[in-house]
Design a protein around this motif. Structure first.
Motif, PDB file in Angstrom:
ATOM      1  N   ALA A 167     -39.675  25.062  17.880  1.00  0.00           N
ATOM      2  CA  ALA A 167     -39.967  24.601  16.518  1.00  0.00           C
ATOM      3  C   ALA A 167     -39.863  25.749  15.521  1.00  0.00           C
ATOM      4  N   LEU A 168     -40.344  26.927  15.925  1.00  0.00           N
ATOM      5  CA  LEU A 168     -40.289  28.099  15.045  1.00  0.00           C
ATOM      6  C   LEU A 168     -38.849  28.495  14.746  1.00  0.00           C
ATOM      7  N   LEU A 169     -37.988  28.538  15.785  1.00  0.00           N
ATOM      8  CA  LEU A 169     -36.595  28.900  15.583  1.00  0.00           C
ATOM      9  C   LEU A 169     -35.891  27.911  14.658  1.00  0.00           C
ATOM     10  N   THR A 170     -36.174  26.634  14.832  1.00  0.00           N
ATOM     11  CA  THR A 170     -35.576  25.613  13.968  1.00  0.00           C
ATOM     12  C   THR A 170     -36.017  25.799  12.526  1.00  0.00           C
ATOM     13  N   THR A 177     -34.764  27.435   7.077  1.00  0.00           N
ATOM     14  CA  THR A 177     -35.273  28.075   5.859  1.00  0.00           C
ATOM     15  C   THR A 177     -34.417  29.263   5.422  1.00  0.00           C
ATOM     16  N   CYS A 178     -34.037  30.090   6.376  1.00  0.00           N
ATOM     17  CA  CYS A 178     -33.343  31.346   6.055  1.00  0.00           C
ATOM     18  C   CYS A 178     -31.852  31.320   6.337  1.00  0.00           C
ATOM     19  N   GLY A 179     -31.393  30.367   7.137  1.00  0.00           N
ATOM     20  CA  GLY A 179     -29.987  30.344   7.533  1.00  0.00           C
ATOM     21  C   GLY A 179     -29.793  30.935   8.915  1.00  0.00           C
ATOM     22  N   LYS A 180     -28.737  30.529   9.596  1.00  0.00           N
ATOM     23  CA  LYS A 180     -28.502  30.941  10.980  1.00  0.00           C
ATOM     24  C   LYS A 180     -28.251  32.439  11.101  1.00  0.00           C
ATOM     25  N   GLU A 181     -27.523  33.008  10.151  1.00  0.00           N
ATOM     26  CA  GLU A 181     -27.224  34.436  10.251  1.00  0.00           C
ATOM     27  C   GLU A 181     -28.496  35.270  10.114  1.00  0.00           C
ATOM     28  N   ALA A 182     -29.352  34.882   9.176  1.00  0.00           N
ATOM     29  CA  ALA A 182     -30.614  35.593   9.009  1.00  0.00           C
ATOM     30  C   ALA A 182     -31.499  35.427  10.238  1.00  0.00           C
ATOM     31  N   GLN A 204     -31.250  25.314  22.338  1.00  0.00           N
ATOM     32  CA  GLN A 204     -31.375  24.741  21.002  1.00  0.00           C
ATOM     33  C   GLN A 204     -30.790  25.666  19.946  1.00  0.00           C
ATOM     34  N   GLU A 205     -31.040  26.963  20.079  1.00  0.00           N
ATOM     35  CA  GLU A 205     -30.552  27.956  19.119  1.00  0.00           C
ATOM     36  C   GLU A 205     -29.857  29.076  19.892  1.00  0.00           C
ATOM     37  N   PRO A 206     -28.540  28.969  20.121  1.00  0.00           N
ATOM     38  CA  PRO A 206     -27.823  29.973  20.916  1.00  0.00           C
ATOM     39  C   PRO A 206     -27.985  31.397  20.411  1.00  0.00           C
ATOM     40  N   CYS A 207     -28.264  31.578  19.116  1.00  0.00           N
ATOM     41  CA  CYS A 207     -28.416  32.935  18.601  1.00  0.00           C
ATOM     42  C   CYS A 207     -29.657  33.614  19.174  1.00  0.00           C
ATOM     43  N   GLY A 208     -30.490  32.869  19.896  1.00  0.00           N
ATOM     44  CA  GLY A 208     -31.636  33.474  20.570  1.00  0.00           C
ATOM     45  C   GLY A 208     -31.209  34.516  21.582  1.00  0.00           C
ATOM     46  N   CYS A 209     -29.972  34.374  22.092  1.00  0.00           N
ATOM     47  CA  CYS A 209     -29.456  35.358  23.054  1.00  0.00           C
ATOM     48  C   CYS A 209     -29.314  36.738  22.427  1.00  0.00           C
ATOM     49  N   ARG A 210     -29.210  36.798  21.104  1.00  0.00           N
ATOM     50  CA  ARG A 210     -29.084  38.089  20.431  1.00  0.00           C
ATOM     51  C   ARG A 210     -30.332  38.935  20.626  1.00  0.00           C
ATOM     52  N   ALA A 211     -31.471  38.277  20.818  1.00  0.00           N
ATOM     53  CA  ALA A 211     -32.712  39.027  21.032  1.00  0.00           C
ATOM     54  C   ALA A 211     -32.647  39.801  22.338  1.00  0.00           C
TER      55      ALA A 211
END
Length: 206
Positions: free
Chosen positions: A83-86, A91-96, A162-169
């Motif tokens: 829910a937080l990632l969504t 709110t900020c955009g996927k890149e942010a 749900q949010e593939p950019c989580g892999c960046r972490a």
């Protein structure tokens, strides 16, 4: 539920002695003592005080749930994270969101004391051990263009789907721990397989 879980549940409500715990749960003092020792060793329970008695004998110890044990049985974290990632992405955009997650991964490595490795090999081993302790199952595979860290059990798998950019972490986590640039190459079709390529010059074969 196990006796250990029952004990912790009672001690989160009020401080109790071994005798009181045994009476509430209908088990022997020995059974309570065994579970209490394990809970104490895990930092989930602590001795609050000794209960003074009028008669002779050693005062009875009173136990309570330790601070920080409130969420030990929580199943809310995966749901909360998704829910937080969504929310952040909307709110900020996927890149942010990706930038925030990258900073988070680096902060995780720094908090674990992994940001200043004495050498690459020790940094990689420490990072893999830290990831495994969080629920990963990593292996390192040497390739022509670097070292591929592959993980078959992603600790944040449901959030990453749900949010593939989580892999960046996690890519940033390994980058901070090894001092090398890391490229995320995760496979998400079917079974999720995490892959992080640690980029480095081709190493000589031994």
């Amino acid at each position: 539920m196990s006796t250990k879980t029952d004990i912790l549940d009672l001690l989160q409500r009020e401080a109790l002695t071994v005798t009181q715990l045994g009476e509430r749960l209908g088990v022997t003092r020995n059974a309570i003592n065994v579970q209490l020792k394990q809970l104490e060793a895990g930092g989930l329970v602590r001795r609050q005080k000794n209960l003074e008695r009028g008669g002779v004998g050693k005062p009875a110890a009173v136990f309570e749930a330790a601070p920080g044990a409130e969420d030990v049985g929580s199943a809310a974290y995966p749901v909360f994270l998704k829910a937080l990632l969504t929310t952040v992405g909307d709110t900020c955009g996927k890149e942010a969101l990706g930038d925030i997650l990258e900073q988070t991964g680096r902060q995780l490595a720094r908090a674990a004391g992994l940001s200043t490795p004495t050498d690459f090999e020790s940094g990689l081993r420490a990072a893999m051990a830290a990831a495994d302790a969080l629920g990963a199952s990593t292996e390192a595979i040497e390739q022509a263009d670097g070292i591929m860290v592959r993980n078959y059990s992603c600790p944040i798998g449901s959030a990453v789907r749900q949010e593939p950019c989580g892999c960046r972490a996690l890519a940033a986590f390994f980058s901070e721990a090894t001092g090398k640039p890391v490229e995320e190459r995760c496979l998400r079709e079917g079974k999720l397989i995490c892959q992080y390529l640690i980029q480095m010059k081709a190493r000589k074969r031994r």
